[in-house]
Design a protein around this motif. Structure first.
Motif, PDB file in Angstrom:
ATOM      1  N   GLU A  20       1.005  -1.237   0.107  1.00 24.16           N
ATOM      2  CA  GLU A  20       0.079   0.045   0.018  1.00 24.16           C
ATOM      3  C   GLU A  20       0.995   1.259   0.242  1.00 24.16           C
ATOM      4  O   GLU A  20       1.972   1.311   0.668  1.00 24.16           O
ATOM      5  N   PRO A  21       0.330   2.467  -0.751  1.00 22.29           N
ATOM      6  CA  PRO A  21       1.046   3.500  -0.702  1.00 22.29           C
ATOM      7  C   PRO A  21       1.280   4.127   0.694  1.00 22.29           C
ATOM      8  O   PRO A  21       0.209   3.846   1.477  1.00 22.29           O
ATOM      9  N   ALA A  22       2.276   4.757   0.971  1.00 24.53           N
ATOM     10  CA  ALA A  22       2.310   5.575   2.360  1.00 24.53           C
ATOM     11  C   ALA A  22       1.290   6.699   2.398  1.00 24.53           C
ATOM     12  O   ALA A  22       0.882   7.294   1.596  1.00 24.53           O
ATOM     13  N   PRO A  23       0.583   6.775   3.429  1.00 25.19           N
ATOM     14  CA  PRO A  23      -0.373   7.681   3.806  1.00 25.19           C
ATOM     15  C   PRO A  23       0.139   9.429   3.488  1.00 25.19           C
ATOM     16  O   PRO A  23       1.465   9.420   3.898  1.00 25.19           O
ATOM     17  N   ARG A  24      -0.449  10.094   3.141  1.00 18.82           N
ATOM     18  CA  ARG A  24      -0.207  11.487   2.965  1.00 18.82           C
ATOM     19  C   ARG A  24      -0.776  12.174   4.264  1.00 18.82           C
ATOM     20  O   ARG A  24      -1.881  11.950   4.812  1.00 18.82           O
ATOM     21  N   LEU A  25       0.258  13.053   4.848  1.00 19.85           N
ATOM     22  CA  LEU A  25      -0.177  13.487   6.207  1.00 19.85           C
ATOM     23  C   LEU A  25      -0.219  14.851   6.021  1.00 19.85           C
ATOM     24  O   LEU A  25       0.433  15.591   5.230  1.00 19.85           O
ATOM     25  N   THR A  26      -1.148  15.519   6.810  1.00 17.71           N
ATOM     26  CA  THR A  26      -1.088  16.988   7.217  1.00 17.71           C
ATOM     27  C   THR A  26      -0.970  17.280   8.736  1.00 17.71           C
ATOM     28  O   THR A  26      -0.947  16.403   9.647  1.00 17.71           O
ATOM     29  N   VAL A  27      -0.438  18.421   8.985  1.00 24.37           N
ATOM     30  CA  VAL A  27       0.078  18.774  10.363  1.00 24.37           C
ATOM     31  C   VAL A  27      -0.832  20.136  10.566  1.00 24.37           C
ATOM     32  O   VAL A  27      -0.263  21.201  10.067  1.00 24.37           O
ATOM     33  N   ILE A  28      -1.775  19.942  11.442  1.00 26.82           N
ATOM     34  CA  ILE A  28      -2.413  21.369  11.679  1.00 26.82           C
ATOM     35  C   ILE A  28      -1.994  22.110  12.934  1.00 26.82           C
ATOM     36  O   ILE A  28      -1.909  21.568  14.000  1.00 26.82           O
ATOM     37  N   GLY A  29      -1.387  23.098  12.635  1.00 28.30           N
ATOM     38  CA  GLY A  29      -0.546  23.968  13.555  1.00 28.30           C
ATOM     39  C   GLY A  29       0.881  23.898  13.405  1.00 28.30           C
ATOM     40  O   GLY A  29       1.129  22.895  13.488  1.00 28.30           O
ATOM     41  N   THR A  30       1.519  24.799  13.227  1.00 33.23           N
ATOM     42  CA  THR A  30       2.909  24.914  12.896  1.00 33.23           C
ATOM     43  C   THR A  30       3.791  25.868  14.026  1.00 33.23           C
ATOM     44  O   THR A  30       4.693  26.482  13.687  1.00 33.23           O
ATOM     45  N   GLY A  31       3.250  25.516  15.184  1.00 34.18           N
ATOM     46  CA  GLY A  31       4.119  25.940  16.272  1.00 34.18           C
ATOM     47  C   GLY A  31       5.310  25.134  16.330  1.00 34.18           C
ATOM     48  O   GLY A  31       5.693  24.186  15.692  1.00 34.18           O
ATOM     49  N   TYR A  32       5.815  25.063  17.897  1.00 38.01           N
ATOM     50  CA  TYR A  32       6.962  24.032  18.031  1.00 38.01           C
ATOM     51  C   TYR A  32       6.933  22.948  17.722  1.00 38.01           C
ATOM     52  O   TYR A  32       7.626  22.030  16.863  1.00 38.01           O
ATOM     53  N   LEU A  33       5.674  22.141  18.089  1.00 34.17           N
ATOM     54  CA  LEU A  33       5.241  20.727  17.972  1.00 34.17           C
ATOM     55  C   LEU A  33       5.007  20.585  16.541  1.00 34.17           C
ATOM     56  O   LEU A  33       5.475  19.600  15.787  1.00 34.17           O
ATOM     57  N   GLY A  34       4.171  21.322  15.915  1.00 33.85           N
ATOM     58  CA  GLY A  34       3.760  21.090  14.692  1.00 33.85           C
ATOM     59  C   GLY A  34       4.726  21.177  13.587  1.00 33.85           C
ATOM     60  O   GLY A  34       4.738  20.510  12.659  1.00 33.85           O
TER      61      GLY A  34
END
Length: 459
Positions: A20-34
């Motif tokens: 299976e293809p690797a899942p495409r990821l989103t990251v909501i919030g681009t502070g330190y953690l994101g």
């Protein structure tokens, strides 16, 4: 500091399940953690879309600028952008169309006037994303939240998302240490998957395929337990730090030496030496607000007595700041009016520019309020400190800050400060008096150079 390089993306993403293809990821919030999570996941070979409502932050990241200090991260960002696997946007619609697994990485600060966690950013992010989810997807919380949040968000997603029950919520708490966040993301000591179905677990294993494949332990549990893990871990660490600082209070009253006491305790493998370091105490954007939120939530649930000790853990931590101010005043003869103080450190810990609930700045500001002329220096956090405390003076380095100082106080244990030559600094100060708020200096070396040396919990 050295940062372990990311694995070769050509042989990582999707390796857990080659059919299976690797899942495409989103990251909501681009502070330190994101931002850290998005950049590191792209470095591992995934296609990642970072999302933030702040257009300025998105523009900076798309141009290759990390908006905070974290060793190794700017280099990884440049490589990820060049690879084409990473970009940032303000569009939740684009995120919903792009991603299979959506990581929620927004902040959960302390509510104004309360110990409770402020969940408005989590709720807003999940609501905005869910409104655009029209196919099966997994929404994964990484933010630190009170227990019960995931169950509430599950109902919210089912109500708001066009895909309804085809969208699931999982929880994957983060355990990043500022200054070591790249390594902690690429090579964590464990992964925790809080899930409600086998499908959600499979999606998370695929989303962390390269990390799982390198042998990282995976704890699969329910949503509630996953939420509790981060709160419990931070509460334990805070308790251990405050325990040894409570022993420092006893040592100050009896003439004992808390550093020798901590050393003796550390040889007991049931106790260990990690986080058993006396000094000014903990700060930053996690431990202080997390232990308060944990105690608050326990009280809401009717089991506040079980974690009532966390209130004293917090109080001990705050008293260390007050005692450091007292030590500086004692060295200055009791009255701080007009006393020139060189404050070495502003960040809550070394290898960070984070000044949230920073003990160092708290002490510097308290000294200023008592009439001292305080000059602060920090290798990374000076700009942030100046914006927060413009009433203080600032210098570019330790020697400049110490010029004509009556007392020097070490507040953040940066390596640059550990390596200061006491003879050289002694030549520029007005008086050789130092308070070591972090037990980072060699007392014998400083005293041999003619300094009056004081530290919390030491005779």
């Amino acid at each position: 500091m050295a940062v372990i390089a990311a694995p070769d993306p050509a042989v990582t993403a999707g390796a857990a399940d080659s059919d299976e293809p690797a899942p495409r990821l989103t990251v909501i919030g681009t502070g330190y953690l994101g931002a850290t999570h998005a950049i590191c996941m792209a470095a591992l070979g995934f296609h990642v879309l970072g999302v933030d409502a702040n257009a300025g932050k998105v523009a900076r990241l798309n141009s290759g600028e990390v908006p905070f200090f974290e060793p190794g991260l700017p280099e990884l960002l440049a490589k990820a952008l060049d690879s084409g696997r990473l970009r940032f946007t303000t569009s939740f619609a684009d995120a919903a169309e792009f991603g299979d697994v959506h990581f929620i990485c927004v902040g959960t600060p302390q509510q104004p006037g309360s110990d409770a966690a402020d969940l408005r950013y989590v709720d807003s992010a999940v609501t905005e994303l869910a409104a655009h989810l029209r196919r099966r997807a997994l929404v994964v919380g990484k933010s630190t939240v009170p227990v019960g949040t995931a169950a509430r968000l599950t109902e919210l997603v089912r109500r708001v998302a066009p895909a309804g029950r085809d969208v699931e919520v999982a929880w994957n708490p983060e355990f990043l240490r500022e200054g070591y966040a790249v390594d902690d993301t690429l090579r964590p000591d464990r992964l925790v998957f809080g899930v409600s179905s086998d499908w959600a677990e499979k999606q998370l294993r695929a989303a962390f395929g390269p990390v799982v494949d390198q042998g990282t332990p995976v704890v699969v549990t329910d949503l509630t337990t996953a939420e509790l893990v981060k709160m419990a871990a931070n509460s334990f660490l805070a308790t251990k730090i405050s325990y040894i600082n409570a022993m420092a209070e006893i040592c100050e009253a009896t003439g004992g030496d808390v550093t020798r006491l901590a050393e003796a305790l550390s040889y007991d493998d049931r106790i260990g030496g990690r986080f058993l370091k006396p000094g000014l105490g903990f700060g930053g954007g996690c431990l202080p607000k997390d232990i308060r939120a944990f105690a608050h939530r326990a009280e809401e649930l009717g089991v506040g007595q079980a974690v009532s000790f966390l209130r004293e853990v917090d109080a001990i931590n705050k008293r260390r700041r007050e005692r450091t101010v007292e030590l500086v005043a004692e060295l200055a003869g009791g009255d701080l009016t007009g006393v020139r103080v060189a404050a070495l450190g502003a960040a809550f810990k070394p290898d960070s520019d984070d000044i949230r609930d920073a003990p160092a700045l708290d002490v510097a500001a308290a000294l200023h309020r008592l009439g001292a002329q305080v000059t602060v220096t920090d290798p990374a956090a000076t700009d942030n400190a100046r914006r927060s405390h413009p009433e203080l003076a600032y210098a570019t380095d330790a020697m400049s800050a110490a010029e004509a100082a009556d007392v020097v106080v070490l507040l953040t244990e940066w390596n640059e400060f550990r390596l200061v030559d006491p003879e050289a600094m002694g030549a520029v100060v007005a008086r050789k008096r130092i308070v070591d708020g972090r037990h980072a200096l060699d007392p014998g070396q400083w005293r041999a150079a003619g300094w009056e040396y004081r530290a919390l919990g030491r005779p």
